[in-house]
Design a protein around this motif. Sequence first.
Motif, PDB file in Angstrom:
ATOM      1  N   THR A   1      -0.777   6.555  -0.271  1.00 55.60           N
ATOM      2  CA  THR A   1      -2.159   6.324   0.166  1.00 55.60           C
ATOM      3  C   THR A   1      -2.274   4.907   0.700  1.00 55.60           C
ATOM      4  OG1 THR A   1      -2.940   7.809  -1.592  1.00 55.60           O
ATOM      5  CG2 THR A   1      -4.574   6.397  -0.515  1.00 55.60           C
ATOM      6  N   PRO A   2      -2.492   4.724   2.009  1.00 58.31           N
ATOM      7  CA  PRO A   2      -2.585   3.376   2.588  1.00 58.31           C
ATOM      8  C   PRO A   2      -3.634   2.525   1.861  1.00 58.31           C
ATOM      9  CG  PRO A   2      -2.492   5.025   4.321  1.00 58.31           C
ATOM     10  CD  PRO A   2      -2.652   5.779   3.028  1.00 58.31           C
ATOM     11  N   GLY A   3      -3.261   1.316   1.534  1.00 52.05           N
ATOM     12  CA  GLY A   3      -4.152   0.417   0.817  1.00 52.05           C
ATOM     13  C   GLY A   3      -3.951   0.520  -0.680  1.00 52.05           C
ATOM     14  N   VAL A   4      -3.982   1.743  -1.194  1.00 53.04           N
ATOM     15  CA  VAL A   4      -3.748   1.948  -2.628  1.00 53.04           C
ATOM     16  C   VAL A   4      -2.323   1.535  -2.986  1.00 53.04           C
ATOM     17  CG1 VAL A   4      -3.645   3.662  -4.480  1.00 53.04           C
ATOM     18  CG2 VAL A   4      -5.460   3.785  -2.762  1.00 53.04           C
ATOM     19  N   ASP A   5      -1.390   1.833  -2.074  1.00 51.19           N
ATOM     20  CA  ASP A   5       0.017   1.490  -2.344  1.00 51.19           C
ATOM     21  C   ASP A   5       0.204  -0.010  -2.491  1.00 51.19           C
ATOM     22  OD1 ASP A   5      -0.502   0.999   0.314  1.00 51.19           O
ATOM     23  OD2 ASP A   5       1.463   1.646   1.017  1.00 51.19           O
ATOM     24  N   THR A   6      -0.513  -0.807  -1.706  1.00 54.40           N
ATOM     25  CA  THR A   6      -0.385  -2.258  -1.807  1.00 54.40           C
ATOM     26  C   THR A   6      -0.938  -2.764  -3.135  1.00 54.40           C
ATOM     27  OG1 THR A   6      -0.497  -2.569   0.594  1.00 54.40           O
ATOM     28  CG2 THR A   6      -1.093  -4.454  -0.772  1.00 54.40           C
ATOM     29  N   GLY A   7      -2.078  -2.201  -3.560  1.00 56.51           N
ATOM     30  CA  GLY A   7      -2.605  -2.562  -4.875  1.00 56.51           C
ATOM     31  C   GLY A   7      -1.665  -2.166  -5.994  1.00 56.51           C
ATOM     32  N   TRP A   8      -1.072  -0.980  -5.857  1.00 60.02           N
ATOM     33  CA  TRP A   8      -0.104  -0.490  -6.851  1.00 60.02           C
ATOM     34  C   TRP A   8       1.110  -1.406  -6.905  1.00 60.02           C
ATOM     35  CZ3 TRP A   8      -0.415   3.501 -10.320  1.00 60.02           C
ATOM     36  CH2 TRP A   8       0.776   3.940 -10.901  1.00 60.02           C
ATOM     37  N   ASP A   9       1.615  -1.804  -5.736  1.00 56.58           N
ATOM     38  CA  ASP A   9       2.763  -2.713  -5.690  1.00 56.58           C
ATOM     39  C   ASP A   9       2.421  -4.061  -6.313  1.00 56.58           C
ATOM     40  OD1 ASP A   9       4.534  -0.954  -4.515  1.00 56.58           O
ATOM     41  OD2 ASP A   9       4.053  -1.576  -2.474  1.00 56.58           O
ATOM     42  N   THR A  10       1.211  -4.547  -6.075  1.00 59.16           N
ATOM     43  CA  THR A  10       0.804  -5.838  -6.629  1.00 59.16           C
ATOM     44  C   THR A  10       0.820  -5.806  -8.150  1.00 59.16           C
ATOM     45  OG1 THR A  10      -0.604  -6.279  -4.704  1.00 59.16           O
ATOM     46  CG2 THR A  10      -1.039  -7.561  -6.697  1.00 59.16           C
ATOM     47  N   ILE A  11       0.248  -4.760  -8.718  1.00 60.00           N
ATOM     48  CA  ILE A  11       0.243  -4.618 -10.179  1.00 60.00           C
ATOM     49  C   ILE A  11       1.669  -4.512 -10.713  1.00 60.00           C
ATOM     50  CG2 ILE A  11      -0.411  -3.086 -12.092  1.00 60.00           C
ATOM     51  CD1 ILE A  11      -2.888  -2.319 -10.420  1.00 60.00           C
TER      52      ILE A  11
ATOM     53  N   THR B   1      10.629  -6.866  -0.756  1.00 64.48           N
ATOM     54  CA  THR B   1      10.897  -6.223   0.535  1.00 64.48           C
ATOM     55  C   THR B   1      10.033  -4.982   0.705  1.00 64.48           C
ATOM     56  OG1 THR B   1      13.187  -7.010   0.460  1.00 64.48           O
ATOM     57  CG2 THR B   1      12.686  -5.222   1.990  1.00 64.48           C
ATOM     58  N   LYS B   2       9.954  -4.167  -0.342  1.00 61.54           N
ATOM     59  CA  LYS B   2       9.136  -2.954  -0.271  1.00 61.54           C
ATOM     60  C   LYS B   2       7.661  -3.295  -0.106  1.00 61.54           C
ATOM     61  CE  LYS B   2       7.256   0.870  -2.892  1.00 61.54           C
ATOM     62  NZ  LYS B   2       7.305   1.742  -4.075  1.00 61.54           N
ATOM     63  N   ALA B   3       7.145  -4.168  -0.985  1.00 58.94           N
ATOM     64  CA  ALA B   3       5.719  -4.474  -0.965  1.00 58.94           C
ATOM     65  C   ALA B   3       5.315  -5.133   0.352  1.00 58.94           C
ATOM     66  CB  ALA B   3       5.367  -5.384  -2.148  1.00 58.94           C
ATOM     67  N   GLY B   4       6.135  -6.060   0.843  1.00 55.59           N
ATOM     68  CA  GLY B   4       5.817  -6.718   2.099  1.00 55.59           C
ATOM     69  C   GLY B   4       5.857  -5.768   3.279  1.00 55.59           C
ATOM     70  N   SER B   5       6.845  -4.875   3.279  1.00 57.25           N
ATOM     71  CA  SER B   5       6.945  -3.897   4.358  1.00 57.25           C
ATOM     72  C   SER B   5       5.729  -2.974   4.367  1.00 57.25           C
ATOM     73  CB  SER B   5       8.223  -3.064   4.201  1.00 57.25           C
ATOM     74  OG  SER B   5       9.367  -3.881   4.253  1.00 57.25           O
ATOM     75  N   ARG B   6       5.244  -2.616   3.181  1.00 57.14           N
ATOM     76  CA  ARG B   6       4.085  -1.729   3.094  1.00 57.14           C
ATOM     77  C   ARG B   6       2.833  -2.393   3.659  1.00 57.14           C
ATOM     78  NH1 ARG B   6       3.932   2.820   0.307  1.00 57.14           N
ATOM     79  NH2 ARG B   6       5.980   3.817   0.219  1.00 57.14           N
ATOM     80  N   VAL B   7       2.685  -3.694   3.429  1.00 55.60           N
ATOM     81  CA  VAL B   7       1.537  -4.406   3.999  1.00 55.60           C
ATOM     82  C   VAL B   7       1.575  -4.317   5.519  1.00 55.60           C
ATOM     83  CG1 VAL B   7       0.442  -6.661   4.291  1.00 55.60           C
ATOM     84  CG2 VAL B   7       1.277  -5.972   2.045  1.00 55.60           C
ATOM     85  N   MET B   8       2.773  -4.494   6.094  1.00 53.34           N
ATOM     86  CA  MET B   8       2.919  -4.409   7.544  1.00 53.34           C
ATOM     87  C   MET B   8       2.635  -2.991   8.037  1.00 53.34           C
ATOM     88  SD  MET B   8       3.739  -7.441   8.496  1.00 53.34           S
ATOM     89  CE  MET B   8       4.340  -7.120  10.145  1.00 53.34           C
ATOM     90  N   ILE B   9       3.172  -1.994   7.331  1.00 49.80           N
ATOM     91  CA  ILE B   9       2.974  -0.600   7.737  1.00 49.80           C
ATOM     92  C   ILE B   9       1.502  -0.209   7.654  1.00 49.80           C
ATOM     93  CG2 ILE B   9       3.451   1.795   7.074  1.00 49.80           C
ATOM     94  CD1 ILE B   9       6.254   0.876   6.250  1.00 49.80           C
ATOM     95  N   ASN B  10       0.806  -0.727   6.650  1.00 45.85           N
ATOM     96  CA  ASN B  10      -0.600  -0.368   6.472  1.00 45.85           C
ATOM     97  C   ASN B  10      -1.503  -0.942   7.550  1.00 45.85           C
ATOM     98  OD1 ASN B  10      -0.201   1.204   4.216  1.00 45.85           O
ATOM     99  ND2 ASN B  10      -0.554  -0.461   2.769  1.00 45.85           N
ATOM    100  N   SER B  11      -0.986  -1.862   8.370  1.00 49.68           N
ATOM    101  CA  SER B  11      -1.787  -2.380   9.480  1.00 49.68           C
ATOM    102  C   SER B  11      -1.908  -1.347  10.597  1.00 49.68           C
ATOM    103  CB  SER B  11      -1.176  -3.680  10.034  1.00 49.68           C
ATOM    104  OG  SER B  11       0.100  -3.429  10.613  1.00 49.68           O
ATOM    105  N   SER B  12      -1.087  -0.280  10.517  1.00 53.91           N
ATOM    106  CA  SER B  12      -1.177   0.808  11.485  1.00 53.91           C
ATOM    107  C   SER B  12      -2.285   1.764  11.057  1.00 53.91           C
ATOM    108  CB  SER B  12       0.159   1.557  11.557  1.00 53.91           C
ATOM    109  OG  SER B  12       0.051   2.705  12.360  1.00 53.91           O
ATOM    110  N   PRO B  13      -3.121   2.233  11.991  1.00 51.80           N
ATOM    111  CA  PRO B  13      -4.260   3.077  11.607  1.00 51.80           C
ATOM    112  C   PRO B  13      -3.876   4.481  11.152  1.00 51.80           C
ATOM    113  CG  PRO B  13      -4.110   2.901  14.004  1.00 51.80           C
ATOM    114  CD  PRO B  13      -3.106   1.940  13.434  1.00 51.80           C
ATOM    115  N   GLU B  14      -2.695   4.966  11.556  1.00 50.34           N
ATOM    116  CA  GLU B  14      -2.326   6.336  11.165  1.00 50.34           C
ATOM    117  C   GLU B  14      -1.557   6.309   9.839  1.00 50.34           C
ATOM    118  OE1 GLU B  14       1.072   6.994  11.191  1.00 50.34           O
ATOM    119  OE2 GLU B  14       1.515   5.021  11.994  1.00 50.34           O
ATOM    120  N   PRO B  15      -1.676   7.385   9.035  1.00 50.07           N
ATOM    121  CA  PRO B  15      -1.060   7.403   7.711  1.00 50.07           C
ATOM    122  C   PRO B  15       0.385   7.894   7.692  1.00 50.07           C
ATOM    123  CG  PRO B  15      -2.377   9.370   7.972  1.00 50.07           C
ATOM    124  CD  PRO B  15      -2.521   8.583   9.259  1.00 50.07           C
TER     125      PRO B  15
END
Length: 218
Positions: free
Chosen positions: A72-82, A124-138
């Motif tokens: 889930t875009p956005g949720v994954d970044t919060g999950w990675d942060t925790i 590497t995973k968390a940072g890559s996800r932030v970049m990927i989440n900048s794309s509007p499609e899921p």
Amino acid sequence: MENLDQVIQVVALSMGVAWASGINLYAAILMLGLLGASGNMVLPPGLEVLTEPMVIFAAGLMYLIEFFADKTPGVDTGWDTIHTFIRIPAGAVLAAGAVGEVSPAVAIAVGLLGGGLAAGTHATKAGSRVMINSSPEPFSNWIASVSEDVAVVGGLWAALHYPWIFVGGLVVFILLMIWLLPKIWRGVKKVFGFLGRIFRGRGSESPPTDGGGTDIQV
């Protein structure tokens, strides 16, 4: 040669669980627990606890939750942060447990290396996800998440059955990670800088890109 093979097997398992923990901790624990409990793998004494039904159940439940949260875009970044505070120490503990019965000094050294590797793969995973989440499609997010799940299972399988190949691949991965992390960090700073300008009412119409697109200075 036999002693060298044993050393490589220990290195592959200890660093393999640390590497996998930084990507998907619960999948790694669940896989090792099921393999150990089914008799398809003899776990070192330090990892035998993973075969306990309670541990397998907890890892399975958390993997199920992460399976959906991670896609889930956005949720994954919060999950990675925790999970910065969970994956890294867990990777260190699993790596130390994977070396078996050794001196405390060796266990601590392996734990430090495992924690460092888990931190690198997690970043590497968390940072890559932030970049990927900048794309509007899921779809790119889903592809990345499924690829990570497959990589964890496939990587641990290789570490158990082909330790020499896994160790060689791990060395390549670490070199690639060292090269990628600064680029990912710069990209993450651009994304958060862009989001900060949006919240301050000065956002542009399109998200920042790392190359070939809008260059947003932070």
